[in-house]
Design a protein around this motif. Structure first.
Motif, mmCIF file in Angstrom:
data_model
loop_
_atom_site.group_PDB
_atom_site.id
_atom_site.type_symbol
_atom_site.label_atom_id
_atom_site.label_comp_id
_atom_site.label_asym_id
_atom_site.label_seq_id
_atom_site.Cartn_x
_atom_site.Cartn_y
_atom_site.Cartn_z
ATOM 1 N N VAL A 34 -29.771 24.612 2.875
ATOM 2 C CA VAL A 34 -29.262 25.632 3.729
ATOM 3 C C VAL A 34 -28.382 25.063 4.947
ATOM 4 C CG1 VAL A 34 -29.904 27.656 5.292
ATOM 5 C CG2 VAL A 34 -31.465 27.046 3.622
ATOM 6 N N GLY A 37 -22.897 21.775 6.393
ATOM 7 C CA GLY A 37 -22.305 20.740 7.286
ATOM 8 C C GLY A 37 -22.545 19.420 6.818
ATOM 9 N N GLU A 60 -24.269 28.100 2.287
ATOM 10 C CA GLU A 60 -23.499 28.062 3.495
ATOM 11 C C GLU A 60 -23.171 29.408 3.781
ATOM 12 O OE1 GLU A 60 -22.423 25.997 5.885
ATOM 13 O OE2 GLU A 60 -21.604 27.877 6.481
ATOM 14 N N ASN A 72 -15.222 18.930 15.224
ATOM 15 C CA ASN A 72 -15.678 17.707 16.171
ATOM 16 C C ASN A 72 -14.549 16.927 16.713
ATOM 17 O OD1 ASN A 72 -16.002 15.216 14.439
ATOM 18 N ND2 ASN A 72 -17.355 16.595 13.389
ATOM 19 N N GLY A 74 -14.317 13.813 15.770
ATOM 20 C CA GLY A 74 -13.963 12.895 15.066
ATOM 21 C C GLY A 74 -14.358 11.224 15.507
ATOM 22 N N THR A 77 -19.507 7.622 15.600
ATOM 23 C CA THR A 77 -20.054 6.496 16.472
ATOM 24 C C THR A 77 -21.375 6.171 16.241
ATOM 25 O OG1 THR A 77 -20.512 6.339 18.867
ATOM 26 C CG2 THR A 77 -20.608 8.721 18.106
ATOM 27 N N TYR A 264 -26.838 26.407 14.791
ATOM 28 C CA TYR A 264 -27.109 27.817 14.450
ATOM 29 C C TYR A 264 -28.504 28.272 14.123
ATOM 30 C CZ TYR A 264 -22.016 27.155 13.677
ATOM 31 O OH TYR A 264 -20.744 27.044 13.955
ATOM 32 N N MET A 282 -12.389 21.597 22.892
ATOM 33 C CA MET A 282 -11.473 20.929 22.403
ATOM 34 C C MET A 282 -10.099 21.735 22.673
ATOM 35 S SD MET A 282 -12.656 18.268 19.446
ATOM 36 C CE MET A 282 -11.514 16.936 20.106
ATOM 37 N N LEU A 375 -23.221 22.508 18.963
ATOM 38 C CA LEU A 375 -24.107 21.431 18.522
ATOM 39 C C LEU A 375 -25.540 21.573 18.848
ATOM 40 C CD1 LEU A 375 -24.253 19.419 21.536
ATOM 41 C CD2 LEU A 375 -21.881 19.180 20.790
#
Ligand SMILES: Cc1cc2nc3c(=O)[nH]c(=O)nc-3n(C[C@H](O)[C@H](O)[C@H](O)COP(=O)(O)OP(=O)(O)OC[C@H]3O[C@@H](n4cnc5c(N)ncnc54)[C@H](O)[C@@H]3O)c2cc1C
Length: 504
Positions: A34, A37, A60, A72, A74, A77, A264, A282, A375
């Protein structure tokens, strides 16, 4: 300026992707994921590689990469999503924490490797991560972070101190007093990565159904079982076991149902207080001319952040823009989420102010696009990967703001757990980690808004106390003695950290 439209990243690819079909009706599968992402898609991709015969479906709600994964900053990290001290309480102790950190560093290369192997054109450049201090207080925090990393055994190959000059030689951030450089970080175009993993998973036989929101997940043995219906691959079919993902198009019944819904999650029954949907915002400039880049540098495309309490993060995009993010309205009452990433003007203005302060050379640059996303933040800020074979349910997430690499590692780990393949990954300390739940409303809303008001005040006091031209003694502890305002700012920052439990 474009506002919302999910993100600049999707619009830069020519708009939203062609929509895949919705779930055609009830079906049975081995594994139902489910959320499309990075977490869900990586899990599907690796599981299909481990068990090629399995029927794996991804459900989705919107389209693959609609959530944080397509919005995001990008940064791929290697930063730990959580606190070393908390993960060290798991059975593996400090060695387990070191293993998790090493695995996250390797994951940066794994994302690059798969991108190359699957021809995913996502502008991957491994230029390292640069964290910059622009006030004495930020410099002190940067040094404290370095000292803690050294205590945990990180050498210069993992984290290196840079003087102000060395920092500015990489990226010419105004008033940079020093920096920390971590080589294990890469820059990507987030939506391109999401689209690429989805396509790669499909090439491995994964079925992705879009515009298919799941309204509930029912574990095996909770009335959602299959009643002896078999016919799905694997030993003995589902044999009366199986969890269920419910949708308006019908139920998907599967041996395993995995929740990969991150910010979510609170909309699902029973999950209201599991993960707090924290907003991050952003902006991106128009492409900057060569003379501006000559001034700024940034030739290695380092992912760039600062040491403010309400920190910023940025990247130089492949098409020569600056994409910069940070906190605006941090949280919406009742865990509500944004509409298609639309962002309020005050947040756009505040991020634009950060851009202009840090990069005076880009002072005239127009802002082309602003957006936001959510997030997932667990109450102890530590991520989890978990699977219960008996109930057939599992989930991964709670990466706070550092989920791009972490979701790849989590996806590989979840794949091993579901395949029943014990591996070094399934022994990492975030596997089976439990966080307590968030406070009910209105305490949750008041707490988060109070915290960020405190952080913003702390940042203002710390900056106000740094008179123009005050320069740290690079490599040493020097600089002007902190004023009362600076000390107050630092104290408020500590109070905020103590209340929130945010790890440093
Ligand atoms: C603005 C912003 C900047 C960020 N910058 C960085 C960064 O630079 N580096 C970094 O490491 N991390 C960053 N993060 C965090 C990172 O993007 C996330 O941790 C990561 O993308 C999480 O991936 P995910 O698949 O778990 O969640 P998501 O990408 O949010 O995917 C969840 C998916 O589940 C779907 N879904 C939700 N509920 C349901 C349902 N009931 N039924 C079906 N589908 C559902 C959603 O539509 C969504 O597509 C940022 C996040 C944001 C918002």
């Amino acid at each position: 300026m474009h506002n919302g439209e999910v993100s600049y990243w999707w619009q830069a690819r020519g708009g939203f992707p062609a929509r895949r079909s919705s779930l055609p009706g009830p079906l049975e599968a081995d594994v139902c994921i489910v959320g499309g992402g990075y977490t869900g898609l990586w899990t599907a991709y690796y599981l299909a590689g481990l068990r090629p015969g399995m029927r794996i479906v991804v459900l989705e709600a919107a389209f693959a990469g609609y959530g944080a994964s397509g919005r995001n900053g990008g940064w791929v990290t290697s930063e730990l999503p959580g606190s070393r001290a908390i993960y060290a309480k798991a059975a593996g102790g400090t060695a387990g924490v070191r293993a998790l950190e090493a695995a996250l560093r390797e994951t940066v290369d794994e994302v690059g490797r798969v991108s190359a192997a699957e021809s995913i054109d996502c502008d991957f450049v491994k230029g390292g991560r640069l964290s910059v201090a622009t006030t004495q207080s930020q410099l002190a925090r940067l040094r404290a972070g370095l000292a803690a990393a050294r205590e945990w055994g990180d050498g210069n190959d993992v984290l290196e101190f840079l003087t102000g000059d060395e920092t500015r030689a990489r990226v010419n951030v105004a008033n940079a007093l020093g920096g920390l450089f971590a080589p294990a970080s890469a820059r990507i175009q987030p939506a391109s990565l999401a689209a690429g993993i989805a396509a790669a998973a499909e090439r491995r036989g994964v079925e992705i159904y879009e515009a298919t929101p799941v309204s509930a997940i029912t574990p095996a043995g909770a009335g959602g079982g299959l009643g002896g219906v078999g016919g799905v691959s694997g030993p003995g079919g589902l044999g009366g076991l199986g969890a269920v993902a419910r949708t308006k198009f019908g139920d998907v019944r599967a041996r395993s149902v995995l929740r990969c819904t991150e910010g979510y999650t609170s909309a699902l029954p029973g999950q209201r207080r599991t993960l707090l949907p924290m907003s991050s915002h952003m902006i991106v400039t128009e492409p900057l001319p060569a003379e501006v880049w000559a001034e700024i540098g940034w030739g290695s495309c380092e992912t760039l952040g600062d040491e403010a309490h309400a920190y910023m993060y940025a990247q130089r995009t492949a098409d020569d823009r600056i994409a910069l993010g940070g906190r605006g309205v941090p949280y919406r009452f009742g865990s509500a989420v944004d509409h298609l990433g639309e962002t309020d003007q005050a947040t756009v203005d505040s991020l634009t102010g950060v851009l202009r302060r840090m990069f005076p050379a880009a002072g005239d640059a127009a802002i082309a696009h602003a957006w936001c996303g959510v997030l997932g933040v667990p109450r102890d800020w530590c991520a989890t990967v978990t699977y219960n074979a008996a109930s057939g349910t599992g989930w991964a997430g709670g990466y706070t703001g550092v989920g791009v690499a972490a979701s790849n590692l989590a996806g590989r780990t979840l794949a091993d757990l579901v395949a029943g393949e014990p591996s070094p990954l399934t022994a990492l300390p975030w596997v089976g980690h439990r966080s307590r739940t968030w406070e009910p409303e209105p305490a949750r809303w008041a707490g988060v808004h109070g915290l960020y008001a405190l952080y913003r005040l702390a940042d203002r006091l710390e900056s106000a106390g740094a008179p123009e031209g005050t320069v740290a003694v690079e490599g040493g502890k020097g600089g002007a003695a902190p004023s009362t305002r600076v000390r107050l700012g630092e104290a408020l920052g500590h109070v905020g950290d103590a209340i929130s439990g945010i790890p440093h």
